[in-house]
Write an enzyme that holds these catalytic residues in place. Structure first.
Site, PDB file in Angstrom:
ATOM      1  N   GLU A  98       0.832  -1.185   0.000  1.00 30.31           N
ATOM      2  CA  GLU A  98       0.000   0.000   0.000  1.00 30.31           C
ATOM      3  C   GLU A  98       0.879   1.252   0.000  1.00 30.31           C
ATOM      4  O   GLU A  98       1.988   1.250   0.541  1.00 30.31           O
ATOM      5  CB  GLU A  98      -0.921  -0.008   1.211  1.00 30.31           C
ATOM      6  N   CYS A 137       3.355   8.597   0.812  1.00 26.27           N
ATOM      7  CA  CYS A 137       3.959   7.664   1.773  1.00 26.27           C
ATOM      8  C   CYS A 137       4.104   6.330   1.058  1.00 26.27           C
ATOM      9  O   CYS A 137       3.116   5.770   0.581  1.00 26.27           O
ATOM     10  CB  CYS A 137       3.044   7.546   3.001  1.00 26.27           C
ATOM     11  N   CYS A 144       6.501  -6.720   7.051  1.00 25.03           N
ATOM     12  CA  CYS A 144       7.621  -6.188   7.831  1.00 25.03           C
ATOM     13  C   CYS A 144       8.028  -7.200   8.892  1.00 25.03           C
ATOM     14  O   CYS A 144       7.187  -7.889   9.463  1.00 25.03           O
ATOM     15  CB  CYS A 144       7.229  -4.870   8.500  1.00 25.03           C
ATOM     16  N   CYS A 148       6.812  -4.143  15.521  1.00 31.15           N
ATOM     17  CA  CYS A 148       6.372  -3.117  16.475  1.00 31.15           C
ATOM     18  C   CYS A 148       4.945  -3.445  16.906  1.00 31.15           C
ATOM     19  O   CYS A 148       4.091  -3.744  16.067  1.00 31.15           O
ATOM     20  CB  CYS A 148       6.428  -1.733  15.825  1.00 31.15           C
ATOM     21  N   CYS A 151       1.632  -1.694  15.424  1.00 30.31           N
ATOM     22  CA  CYS A 151       1.560  -1.505  13.972  1.00 30.31           C
ATOM     23  C   CYS A 151       0.850  -2.668  13.296  1.00 30.31           C
ATOM     24  O   CYS A 151       1.208  -3.828  13.510  1.00 30.31           O
ATOM     25  CB  CYS A 151       2.973  -1.354  13.417  1.00 30.31           C
ATOM     26  N   CYS A 367      -0.897   6.445   9.843  1.00 31.41           N
ATOM     27  CA  CYS A 367       0.326   5.762  10.255  1.00 31.41           C
ATOM     28  C   CYS A 367       0.023   4.444  10.959  1.00 31.41           C
ATOM     29  O   CYS A 367      -0.818   4.402  11.849  1.00 31.41           O
ATOM     30  CB  CYS A 367       1.110   6.634  11.222  1.00 31.41           C
TER      31      CYS A 367
HETATM   32  S1  SF4 Z   1       6.115   0.474  12.485  1.00 34.40           S
HETATM   33 FE1  SF4 Z   1       5.340  -1.327  11.368  1.00 34.40          FE
HETATM   34  S2  SF4 Z   1       6.157  -1.160   9.281  1.00 34.40           S
HETATM   35 FE2  SF4 Z   1       7.361   0.252  10.609  1.00 34.40          FE
HETATM   36  S3  SF4 Z   1       9.131  -0.966  11.314  1.00 34.40           S
HETATM   37 FE3  SF4 Z   1       7.553  -1.219  12.887  1.00 34.40          FE
HETATM   38  S4  SF4 Z   1       6.438  -3.095  12.269  1.00 34.40           S
HETATM   39 FE4  SF4 Z   1       7.619  -2.402  10.487  1.00 34.40          FE
END
Ligand code: SF4
Length: 380
Positions: A98, A137, A144, A148, A151, A367
């Protein structure tokens, strides 16, 4: 150049030198490489037959060698009431990412390029403007690996890296769709979509060069955000052409950061902030720190004072982002009062702190909300 006969090879992602080599390898004069480069990145053609300046013979050689332009396909578009557009873009192997288009200006967004990627509460009108201003963006990986805890992309895990052509292709596809053309139109890029750009460093930095030399977006209009891959912060600092650096901080001490961002076990705050202090800033440039505020987790006045101590002496600013909620995320969005109090402590302590206004929350474009939303939420 080695060809894989089973699949098409993308021209997008090749540098001027690589395209020149390709032309010469096909017994064409070197300037044909320049024509290809201009057509791919400046004109952003979608098919080889659109390059009318190239002789038919060279175009059919490229065709026979299974070259294609390599633009991603726009699979879906979600348009927010605030003008933000979330794109689902797919690549030749069926994988998708995306990217988000955020128009700036008349709705009060920042758009002077000096604050790429920031969406600050500072209304600004310019009725005489004859060009578009926007921030894109973009993603650097499918999924990923960084995990985190706040996220949505993290829930996907990592599927694969994007090639440099796929990174550039996201921007080309969106510019074409929006009928916008840099450098006339002022487009900022933020590497803040899916993925950790510093875990795909060679392709990321090659794409940066193509944006500057080909698409016409200067390095000063680009910002890359990292969760804290410390060795690559040093690498970026040494690059002759590089975006501005944003570090995703999100916690005020190691215990909390390790809980929210497991990457902190490998590179803790001491190592991260040492790299930040050693980062070679250009004149008037500042580091950006990003801090996602999670209700009753990292958003107390004590946390704010700890952040002040961490950043003391750095030429830096901090962007505060109240959590954008999403399905499968255990945290809550703090009340506005807590966000304002956090900001007040930082500003009074001498750190410029901005509250980022969420863009496209209604279409899950804000975000930390990318990609997983199409599967988890009822927005398609
Ligand atoms: S915020 Fe999400 S996309 Fe960014 S590094 Fe952390 S897990 Fe990966």
């Amino acid at each position: 150049m080695q060809m894989d006969k089973d699949k098409q090879s993308a021209l997008l992602g090749l540098t001027l030198q690589e395209l020149t080599d390709l032309a010469e390898g096909a017994s064409q004069p070197a300037y044909r490489g320049k024509q290809l480069f201009h057509a791919l990145y400046s004109e952003r053609i979608t098919a080889l037959e659109q390059i009318s300046t190239l002789p038919l013979e060279f175009r059919s050689t490229l065709d026979q060698q299974d070259f294609e332009v390599g633009l991603p396909t726009v699979e879906k578009k979600f348009v927010s009431t605030d003008g933000t557009v979330r794109y689902l873009l797919s690549f030749a192997d069926g994988q998708s990412v995306e990217a988000v288009w955020m128009p700036e200006g008349d709705d009060g967004e920042s758009g002077d390029g000096s604050e790429a990627g920031e969406h600050l509460d500072a209304p600004r009108k310019d009725a005489s403007r004859k060009y578009a201003r926007a921030t894109i963006c973009l993603s650097s990986q499918v999924g990923c690996a960084v995990d985190c805890q706040f996220c949505l992309t993290a829930l996907l895990g990592i599927k694969r890296n994007l090639s440099s052509g796929e990174i550039v292709g996201q921007v080309c596809a969106i510019l074409n769709d929006q009928k916008v053309s840099p450098p006339h139109d002022r487009v900022n890029l933020v590497f803040m979509g899916m993925g950790e750009p510093f875990l795909n460093y060679p392709n990321f930095i090659k794409a940066v060069g193509l944006f500057v030399d080909g698409v016409g977006i200067p390095e000063s209009r680009m910002t890359v955000s990292t969760a804290g891959i410390v060795p690559r912060i040093y690498d970026l600092s040494a690059e002759p052409v590089r975006p501005k650096l944003a570090i995703s901080l999100n916690a005020s001490n190691d215990a909390l950061r390790t809980q929210l961002m497991p990457i902190n076990k490998k590179w803790n705050l001491e190592k991260l902030l040492l790299a930040a202090r050693e980062f070679q800033l250009r004149p008037r440039e500042k580091l950006t720190f990003e801090y996602v505020l999670l209700d009753e987790v990292n958003d107390s006045p004590v946390n704010a004072r700890e952040v002040l101590e961490l950043l003391r002496g750095l030429r830096a600013k901090i962007n505060l982002i109240a959590l954008n909620p999403g399905p499968g995320i255990a945290f809550h969005t703090p009340a506005q009062q807590r966000v304002l109090e956090f900001q007040r402590i930082l500003v009074e302590g001498g750190i410029p702190a901005f509250i980022r206004r969420p863009r496209g929350r209604d279409i899950f474009a804000a975000c930390g909300q990318l990609k997983r939303t199409a599967e988890l939420a009822n927005v398609s």
